[in-house]
Design an enzyme around this catalytic site. Structure first.
Site, short mmCIF file in Angstrom:
data_model
loop_
_atom_site.label_atom_id
_atom_site.label_comp_id
_atom_site.label_asym_id
_atom_site.label_seq_id
_atom_site.Cartn_x
_atom_site.Cartn_y
_atom_site.Cartn_z
N GLU A 85 8.45 45.77 16.37
CA GLU A 85 9.88 45.44 16.01
C GLU A 85 10.36 47.23 15.49
O GLU A 85 10.36 47.57 14.16
CB GLU A 85 9.35 44.28 14.08
CG GLU A 85 10.15 43.60 13.80
CD GLU A 85 10.26 42.61 12.76
OE1 GLU A 85 9.41 43.21 12.01
OE2 GLU A 85 11.26 41.63 12.68
N GLU A 134 8.97 26.30 6.92
CA GLU A 134 9.93 25.75 6.72
C GLU A 134 11.69 25.49 7.42
O GLU A 134 12.13 25.89 8.11
CB GLU A 134 10.90 27.02 5.69
CG GLU A 134 9.90 27.92 4.84
CD GLU A 134 9.72 29.51 4.68
OE1 GLU A 134 10.02 29.67 3.51
OE2 GLU A 134 11.07 30.24 5.03
N ASN A 139 16.80 41.12 4.10
CA ASN A 139 17.75 41.27 5.91
C ASN A 139 18.87 39.97 5.08
O ASN A 139 19.63 39.22 6.13
CB ASN A 139 17.36 41.06 6.51
CG ASN A 139 16.06 40.09 6.79
OD1 ASN A 139 15.33 39.41 5.95
ND2 ASN A 139 15.66 39.92 8.23
N GLY A 177 2.35 40.51 4.29
CA GLY A 177 1.65 39.42 4.17
C GLY A 177 0.23 39.14 4.77
O GLY A 177 -0.50 38.55 3.88
N CYS A 205 14.65 38.63 11.81
CA CYS A 205 12.82 38.44 12.17
C CYS A 205 13.20 37.82 13.56
O CYS A 205 12.46 38.22 14.67
CB CYS A 205 12.30 37.54 11.57
SG CYS A 205 13.79 36.05 10.36
N PHE A 257 13.75 46.33 14.73
CA PHE A 257 14.93 45.84 13.56
C PHE A 257 15.97 46.87 13.15
O PHE A 257 16.30 47.64 12.61
CB PHE A 257 14.07 46.22 11.90
CG PHE A 257 14.43 44.33 11.22
CD1 PHE A 257 13.22 43.10 12.22
CD2 PHE A 257 14.22 44.91 10.64
CE1 PHE A 257 13.78 42.18 11.47
CE2 PHE A 257 14.63 43.83 9.63
CZ PHE A 257 13.81 42.34 10.45
N PRO A 314 13.04 38.98 1.78
CA PRO A 314 13.19 40.45 2.11
C PRO A 314 14.79 40.63 1.80
O PRO A 314 15.77 40.17 1.56
CB PRO A 314 12.70 40.13 3.60
CG PRO A 314 13.26 38.47 4.04
CD PRO A 314 13.13 37.97 2.16
N ARG A 351 23.80 40.42 15.62
CA ARG A 351 23.93 39.53 14.29
C ARG A 351 22.94 40.71 13.12
O ARG A 351 22.22 40.93 14.05
CB ARG A 351 23.21 38.06 13.61
CG ARG A 351 23.45 37.35 12.79
CD ARG A 351 23.71 35.67 13.58
NE ARG A 351 22.19 35.73 13.45
CZ ARG A 351 21.16 34.84 12.62
NH1 ARG A 351 21.28 34.65 12.09
NH2 ARG A 351 19.52 34.23 12.91
P1 NAD Z 1 8.79 44.34 3.23
O1 NAD Z 1 7.35 43.38 3.46
O2 NAD Z 1 8.97 45.04 2.89
O3 NAD Z 1 8.92 43.48 1.52
C1 NAD Z 1 9.33 42.29 1.49
C2 NAD Z 1 9.29 41.18 0.22
O4 NAD Z 1 7.82 41.99 -0.13
C3 NAD Z 1 10.28 42.94 -0.69
O5 NAD Z 1 10.65 41.72 -1.73
C4 NAD Z 1 8.98 43.65 -1.65
O6 NAD Z 1 9.57 44.64 -2.50
C5 NAD Z 1 8.05 42.82 -1.53
N1 NAD Z 1 6.54 43.44 -0.98
C6 NAD Z 1 6.32 44.39 -1.00
N2 NAD Z 1 4.90 44.64 -1.51
C7 NAD Z 1 4.79 43.57 -2.20
C8 NAD Z 1 3.54 43.62 -2.96
N3 NAD Z 1 2.52 44.00 -2.80
N4 NAD Z 1 3.75 42.73 -3.44
C9 NAD Z 1 4.03 41.34 -3.27
N5 NAD Z 1 6.00 41.80 -3.01
C10 NAD Z 1 6.03 43.14 -2.12
O7 NAD Z 1 9.47 43.32 3.86
P2 NAD Z 1 11.26 43.65 4.08
O8 NAD Z 1 11.65 45.37 4.60
O9 NAD Z 1 12.51 43.75 3.44
O10 NAD Z 1 12.12 42.85 5.39
C11 NAD Z 1 12.08 42.84 6.32
C12 NAD Z 1 10.87 42.00 7.61
O11 NAD Z 1 10.94 40.19 7.08
C13 NAD Z 1 10.46 41.93 8.44
O12 NAD Z 1 9.20 42.23 9.30
C14 NAD Z 1 10.65 40.61 9.35
O13 NAD Z 1 10.65 39.99 10.09
C15 NAD Z 1 10.24 39.69 8.22
N6 NAD Z 1 11.52 38.56 8.33
C16 NAD Z 1 10.94 37.00 8.83
C17 NAD Z 1 11.64 36.29 8.53
C18 NAD Z 1 10.66 35.40 9.39
O14 NAD Z 1 11.32 34.43 8.66
N7 NAD Z 1 9.76 35.23 9.37
C19 NAD Z 1 12.68 36.51 7.86
C20 NAD Z 1 13.21 37.36 7.31
C21 NAD Z 1 12.36 38.37 7.54
#
Ligand code: NAD
Length: 488
Positions: A391, A468, A158, A240, A291, A393, A156, A285
């Site tokens: 969330e 992780e 962030n 996911g 997340c 965010f 992601p 932060r």
């Molecule tokens: P997002 O799910 O929109 O995107 C994450 C990644 O997935 C990006 O690289 C995006 O381009 C890619 N993606 C989107 N659609 C896809 C598809 N169909 N196939 C393959 N890849 C695809 O999330 P975001 O907005 O970038 O990040 C914010 C989210 O991430 C929040 O929900 C946050 O809580 C979460 N997050 C979780 C953790 C953790 O450790 N659990 C850490 C950081 C962020």
């Protein structure tokens, strides 16, 4: 503003088989500085064909018959750590410009990222083959820790370097070549890190590959390709869930770090100064775009008014601005959509009876064109409000008052997510009971600290699968292969 310039950004391209490569059709996408809204770079927009070639490059670097030794892999990890540390200021500057977080935080994220390579290097011996001490069935049983294969790593925006570091360190430790897809909002940090690796770390060609571009074409190939047995993804729960569905027919191994909705619980007996200090650091932060950051604040009735007044003062004093400017504590939100989501959550809370304790009325904010959301605190929060379930965010704290331990455990757990939670109490028995009952993978006790390379981190429930960091994270990209050996 002019386009970004950096010795680490000479190639705004993908990286396949040890070479910088443009998109096949030469197309690019724009990267913005969220503080100014200006385009600062145009990066290669790759797709399915480039992803296929990156996977092939990864396959050529995968060694099963003559595996890379523990010492070789340790050497890679140390070299990547050193490359990141040598370039941390420049990578941090680039991160600040494309993400918006304060410069000090951005540089700190690069240091944090280097820590994962350092940790894995130190614990590589855990991955040595071993003979189990018993001789079940009269046989000698050896366990080998094999690399799972070429892996797809999707991250992601962030934490543009922190999130890939967790995955890449464990993948290299296992001997897994990777195909990395960065977030389209923040690909420059990854490109800069790859340049640092290219210049300073002698990895085999094809061991690390970078494919930037629109998510679906790249993601579809990674999901469907039979020679990619595993995906490791950090991002939203929605994406996911899509990846789970899209890989089911191949039965792929998945490591999923998904969304959070962290409760921060302050009991009557807590050290309120410590709770306040930790809450401020935890919540704001990355501008509230992490997340693990607090999404809901629960304060026990005996101290609620006092704590709300202390918190409102702190929230109002936060300095919002461009991450490059001296003294900035909170940068812009990553996008207009991010800004709109925070406003929607605040508006919803106020419409349902919430009390504005710090920050502006949402209607006073510009309709569009600004990504700087003023930090906001709303009291009298009730479970029907959107902020209790989604969330946010962003820099918004919704605060609710609770009366009993049972009540706050139920309210804390009243979410599909289970990533991080925080409990402030001096009472050890109460802490043990509350922490045990909270279904979250990470629970800070009198601490708002997030993850660290030395400890496992990951979510319960819809927040993900896998861990992780720590020794547990070292095994994410490993397949145990068991060999019972007869005498002949
Ligand atoms: P997002 O799910 O929109 O995107 C994450 C990644 O997935 C990006 O690289 C995006 O381009 C890619 N993606 C989107 N659609 C896809 C598809 N169909 N196939 C393959 N890849 C695809 O999330 P975001 O907005 O970038 O990040 C914010 C989210 O991430 C929040 O929900 C946050 O809580 C979460 N997050 C979780 C953790 C953790 O450790 N659990 C850490 C950081 C962020």
């Amino acid at each position: 503003m002019a386009l970004i310039e950096s010795p680490l950004l000479q190639h705004l391209e993908g990286y396949i088989g040890g070479q910088w490569v443009p998109a096949d059709d030469g197309s690019t996408f724009a990267v913005d500085n969220p503080a100014t809204g200006d385009t600062i770079a145009h990066v290669a927009a790759m797709g399915a064909a480039e992803t296929e070639r990156a996977i092939a490059a990864g396959q050529s670097a995968l060694r099963l018959q003559e595996p890379y030794s523990i010492e070789t892999r340790r050497g890679w990890l140390e070299a990547v750590r050193d490359a990141l540390l040598a370039e941390q200021d420049e990578i941090g500057r680039i991160l600040c410009l494309e993400h918006g977080k304060p410069l000090g935080e951005a540089v700190g994220e690069v240091t944090y990222a280097a820590g994962f390579f350092d940790y894995c290097a130190k614990y590589m011996d855990e991955l040595k083959s071993h003979v189990i001490p018993e001789r079940p069935k009269g046989l000698e049983w050896t366990v080998h820790y094999r690399p799972v294969g070429v892996v797809g790593l999707i991250t992601p925006w962030n934490f543009p370097i922190g999130m890939i570091a967790k995955k890449l360190a464990a993948a290299l430790a296992a001997g897994c070549p990777s195909v990395i897809k960065p977030a389209s909002e923040t690909p420059l940090t990854m490109i800069a890190a790859f340049q640092a690796l290219h210049d300073r770390a002698d990895l085999p060609a094809g061991m690390v590959n970078l494919v930037s571009g629109p998510p679906a074409p790249i993601g579809d190939v990674l999901c469907d390709h039979p020679e990619v047995p595993m995906l490791s993804f950090t991002g939203s729960t929605g994406v996911g869930q899509h990846l789970i569905r899209a890989t089911a027919h191949r039965v792929k191994k998945l490591s999923l770090e998904l969304g959070g909705n962290a409760p921060f619980i302050v009991f009557d007996d807590a050290d309120l100064d410590a709770a306040l200090e930790n809450l401020m650091a935890n919540k704001f932060r990355g501008g509230g775009q992490t997340c693990v950051c607090t999404n809901r604040l629960y304060v026990q009735s005996g101290v609620a008014d006092t704590f709300a007044a202390m918190l409102a003062k702190k929230v109002s004093a936060l300095k919002v601005g461009d991450g490059m400017a001296e003294g900035t504590e909170i940068g812009p939100l990553i996008s207009q959509a991010g800004f709109d989501k925070v406003r929607r959550h605040v508006q919803d809370a106020l419409a349902k009876g919430g009390e504005l304790l710090a920050g502006p009325e949402p209607k006073e904010l510009p309709a569009s064109g600004s990504r700087f959301y003023p930090p906001t605190l709303v009291g009298k929060v009730t479970p029907d409000m959107v902020c209790c379930h989604e969330e946010t965010f962003g820099p918004f704290i919704p605060m609710a008052v609770f009366h009993s331990e049972e009540e706050v455990i139920a309210r804390g757990n009243d979410t599909e997510f289970g990533l991080a939670a925080y409990v402030f109490t001096r009472d050890e028995q109460r802490a043990a009971r509350t922490i045990g009952a909270l279904r979250f993978g990470h629970v800070g006790w009198n601490s708002g600290s997030g993850p660290t390379p030395e400890a496992p981190f990951g979510g319960m429930k819809s927040s993900g699968v896998g861990r992780e960091g720590g020794v547990e994270g070292l095994f994410e990209f490993i397949e145990a292969q068991t060999v019972p050996r007869g005498d002949q």
